[in-house]
Scaffold this motif. Sequence first.
Motif, PDB file in Angstrom:
ATOM      1  N   GLY A  81       0.813  -1.215   0.000  1.00 32.50           N
ATOM      2  CA  GLY A  81       0.000   0.000   0.000  1.00 32.50           C
ATOM      3  C   GLY A  81       0.843   1.259   0.000  1.00 32.50           C
ATOM      4  N   ALA A  82       2.099   1.143  -0.392  1.00 33.76           N
ATOM      5  CA  ALA A  82       3.016   2.283  -0.341  1.00 33.76           C
ATOM      6  C   ALA A  82       2.717   3.285  -1.449  1.00 33.76           C
ATOM      7  N   ARG A  83       3.115   4.526  -1.205  1.00 33.08           N
ATOM      8  CA  ARG A  83       3.090   5.536  -2.256  1.00 33.08           C
ATOM      9  C   ARG A  83       4.208   5.237  -3.239  1.00 33.08           C
ATOM     10  N   ILE A  84       4.029   5.662  -4.486  1.00 36.95           N
ATOM     11  CA  ILE A  84       5.009   5.339  -5.516  1.00 36.95           C
ATOM     12  C   ILE A  84       6.390   5.892  -5.177  1.00 36.95           C
ATOM     13  N   THR A  85       6.463   7.105  -4.607  1.00 37.63           N
ATOM     14  CA  THR A  85       7.772   7.686  -4.282  1.00 37.63           C
ATOM     15  C   THR A  85       8.448   6.933  -3.134  1.00 37.63           C
ATOM     16  N   GLU A  86       7.644   6.320  -2.254  1.00 38.63           N
ATOM     17  CA  GLU A  86       8.218   5.537  -1.166  1.00 38.63           C
ATOM     18  C   GLU A  86       8.908   4.290  -1.690  1.00 38.63           C
ATOM     19  N   ILE A  87       8.401   3.739  -2.781  1.00 38.90           N
ATOM     20  CA  ILE A  87       8.996   2.539  -3.359  1.00 38.90           C
ATOM     21  C   ILE A  87      10.177   2.888  -4.262  1.00 38.90           C
ATOM     22  N   THR A  88      10.028   3.898  -5.104  1.00 36.65           N
ATOM     23  CA  THR A  88      11.114   4.239  -6.029  1.00 36.65           C
ATOM     24  C   THR A  88      12.329   4.825  -5.299  1.00 36.65           C
ATOM     25  N   SER A  89      12.140   5.299  -4.084  1.00 39.49           N
ATOM     26  CA  SER A  89      13.277   5.856  -3.334  1.00 39.49           C
ATOM     27  C   SER A  89      14.052   4.796  -2.555  1.00 39.49           C
ATOM     28  N   LEU A  90      13.571   3.558  -2.565  1.00 36.58           N
ATOM     29  CA  LEU A  90      14.259   2.484  -1.847  1.00 36.58           C
ATOM     30  C   LEU A  90      15.589   2.138  -2.519  1.00 36.58           C
ATOM     31  N   ASP A  91      16.569   1.768  -1.689  1.00 40.43           N
ATOM     32  CA  ASP A  91      17.846   1.255  -2.168  1.00 40.43           C
ATOM     33  C   ASP A  91      17.919  -0.244  -1.933  1.00 40.43           C
ATOM     34  N   VAL A  92      18.846  -0.890  -2.613  1.00 42.69           N
ATOM     35  CA  VAL A  92      19.036  -2.332  -2.430  1.00 42.69           C
ATOM     36  C   VAL A  92      19.320  -2.652  -0.967  1.00 42.69           C
ATOM     37  N   ASP A  93      20.127  -1.805  -0.320  1.00 48.51           N
ATOM     38  CA  ASP A  93      20.489  -2.043   1.087  1.00 48.51           C
ATOM     39  C   ASP A  93      19.267  -2.041   2.004  1.00 48.51           C
ATOM     40  N   ASP A  94      18.198  -1.363   1.601  1.00 50.14           N
ATOM     41  CA  ASP A  94      16.982  -1.337   2.428  1.00 50.14           C
ATOM     42  C   ASP A  94      16.314  -2.697   2.481  1.00 50.14           C
ATOM     43  N   LEU A  95      16.643  -3.570   1.538  1.00 47.44           N
ATOM     44  CA  LEU A  95      16.032  -4.897   1.484  1.00 47.44           C
ATOM     45  C   LEU A  95      16.886  -5.979   2.125  1.00 47.44           C
ATOM     46  N   THR A  96      18.087  -5.630   2.585  1.00 51.51           N
ATOM     47  CA  THR A  96      18.999  -6.634   3.131  1.00 51.51           C
ATOM     48  C   THR A  96      18.390  -7.364   4.319  1.00 51.51           C
ATOM     49  N   ARG A  97      17.869  -6.608   5.271  1.00 48.30           N
ATOM     50  CA  ARG A  97      17.304  -7.228   6.478  1.00 48.30           C
ATOM     51  C   ARG A  97      16.058  -8.039   6.147  1.00 48.30           C
ATOM     52  N   ILE A  98      15.290  -7.560   5.185  1.00 51.76           N
ATOM     53  CA  ILE A  98      14.077  -8.249   4.763  1.00 51.76           C
ATOM     54  C   ILE A  98      14.409  -9.637   4.215  1.00 51.76           C
ATOM     55  N   ARG A  99      15.477  -9.702   3.430  1.00 53.81           N
ATOM     56  CA  ARG A  99      15.850 -10.978   2.807  1.00 53.81           C
ATOM     57  C   ARG A  99      16.442 -11.942   3.826  1.00 53.81           C
ATOM     58  N   ASP A 100      17.084 -11.411   4.857  1.00 58.40           N
ATOM     59  CA  ASP A 100      17.701 -12.266   5.874  1.00 58.40           C
ATOM     60  C   ASP A 100      16.695 -12.760   6.904  1.00 58.40           C
ATOM     61  N   ASP A 101      15.657 -11.970   7.145  1.00 55.25           N
ATOM     62  CA  ASP A 101      14.681 -12.300   8.191  1.00 55.25           C
ATOM     63  C   ASP A 101      13.267 -12.288   7.603  1.00 55.25           C
ATOM     64  N   PRO A 102      12.650 -13.461   7.463  1.00 54.47           N
ATOM     65  CA  PRO A 102      11.300 -13.544   6.873  1.00 54.47           C
ATOM     66  C   PRO A 102      10.240 -12.760   7.647  1.00 54.47           C
ATOM     67  N   GLU A 103      10.506 -12.490   8.915  1.00 50.97           N
ATOM     68  CA  GLU A 103       9.533 -11.780   9.743  1.00 50.97           C
ATOM     69  C   GLU A 103       9.779 -10.276   9.787  1.00 50.97           C
ATOM     70  N   ALA A 104      10.872  -9.835   9.190  1.00 52.10           N
ATOM     71  CA  ALA A 104      11.214  -8.413   9.264  1.00 52.10           C
ATOM     72  C   ALA A 104      10.252  -7.583   8.421  1.00 52.10           C
ATOM     73  N   GLY A 105      10.013  -6.353   8.861  1.00 51.92           N
ATOM     74  CA  GLY A 105       9.173  -5.433   8.108  1.00 51.92           C
ATOM     75  C   GLY A 105      10.016  -4.534   7.223  1.00 51.92           C
ATOM     76  N   LEU A 106       9.362  -3.886   6.303  1.00 54.42           N
ATOM     77  CA  LEU A 106      10.024  -2.956   5.391  1.00 54.42           C
ATOM     78  C   LEU A 106       9.848  -1.542   5.919  1.00 54.42           C
ATOM     79  N   ARG A 107      10.957  -0.815   6.019  1.00 57.74           N
ATOM     80  CA  ARG A 107      10.895   0.565   6.508  1.00 57.74           C
ATOM     81  C   ARG A 107      10.635   1.484   5.331  1.00 57.74           C
TER      82      ARG A 107
END
Length: 322
Positions: free
Chosen positions: A163-189
């Motif tokens: 449900g994110a705004r488009i600018t919230e998604i396009t501003s993400l960096d690869v590093d923002d997904l590191t914790r998500i990929r390591d922890d299935p329960e982690a949330g996305l900031r």
Amino acid sequence: MTTTGDEASAGSLRLQRLVIGYLDHLTVERGLSPNTIAAYRRDLTRYVVWLTKRGIHDVTEISTSDIEAYQMSLVAGDETHRPLATSSVARMIVAVRALHGFATSEGLASENVAIDVNPPNVGKRLPKALSVDEVQRLLDSIDRTEPIGLRDAALLEMLYGTGARITEITSLDVDDLTRIRDDPEAGLRLVGKGDKQRMVPLGSYARQAVDAWLVRGRPALVASAGRTSPALFVNTRGNRLSRQSAWGIIRDRAAQAGITTEVSPHSLRHSFATHLLDGGADVRVVQELLGHSSVTTTQIYTEVTVEHLREVYRSTHPRARG
């Protein structure tokens, strides 16, 4: 009294400085986004040009009747502008009222002459949400064997899944997904309006789509472009995917899926909220997920759900017709 060219220029400059001061206030004190600031700048620049053409060069020279005349010019159009929709007129008058409120609070004007000028009523338009079937068709229609398809699938899965705004998604960096990929329960900031941060869960479909993009899609696209970027989503030149390009991707993918209604990034955000509420989610939970500061903003989605229920009732209940 005749106004010379120099006086007109200086007067215009005084109004321009007022607008610049107000925009600085919105940026620094209120932390509004660059897109919002740009919209205020466009609206208030048009106001300043209108005033200057009429020989008004300072905020102290503006009267309530001047602002009312400006509102009428927006409604009727003038020699350089066509008539505006009610929603656009309302937005511009709100900006004018805010500017005069700022001038008064800063001691640049003795009174707020705009306080009694009310923007026109805008009928509340319910957001257009896609049906669950339409969302499924949209996502299933993407060929995920090529890098571009993997990118577009990940982009759409994330927009609908968070449900994110488009600018919230396009501003993400690869590093923002590191914790998500390591922890299935982690949330996305996510970082929303006013730099407000929130954590949202990322469902399995979105996780799988993002992982496929990062492993099989993005490296190939970045390598072919011959450049590196920290951005999660990149275009064919290896640069960060822009908001406008993302909009175009969604529009084109919807057309490809045979969806005839207009589909935008906000359509997916609306669909996310509506489908959650249809499934029984509490409106305050949806408020947090969307990043709304007030639950009142979120409650419009409950009206979408109620209207959906009404349509189902009208079309299926034997006592609803006649």
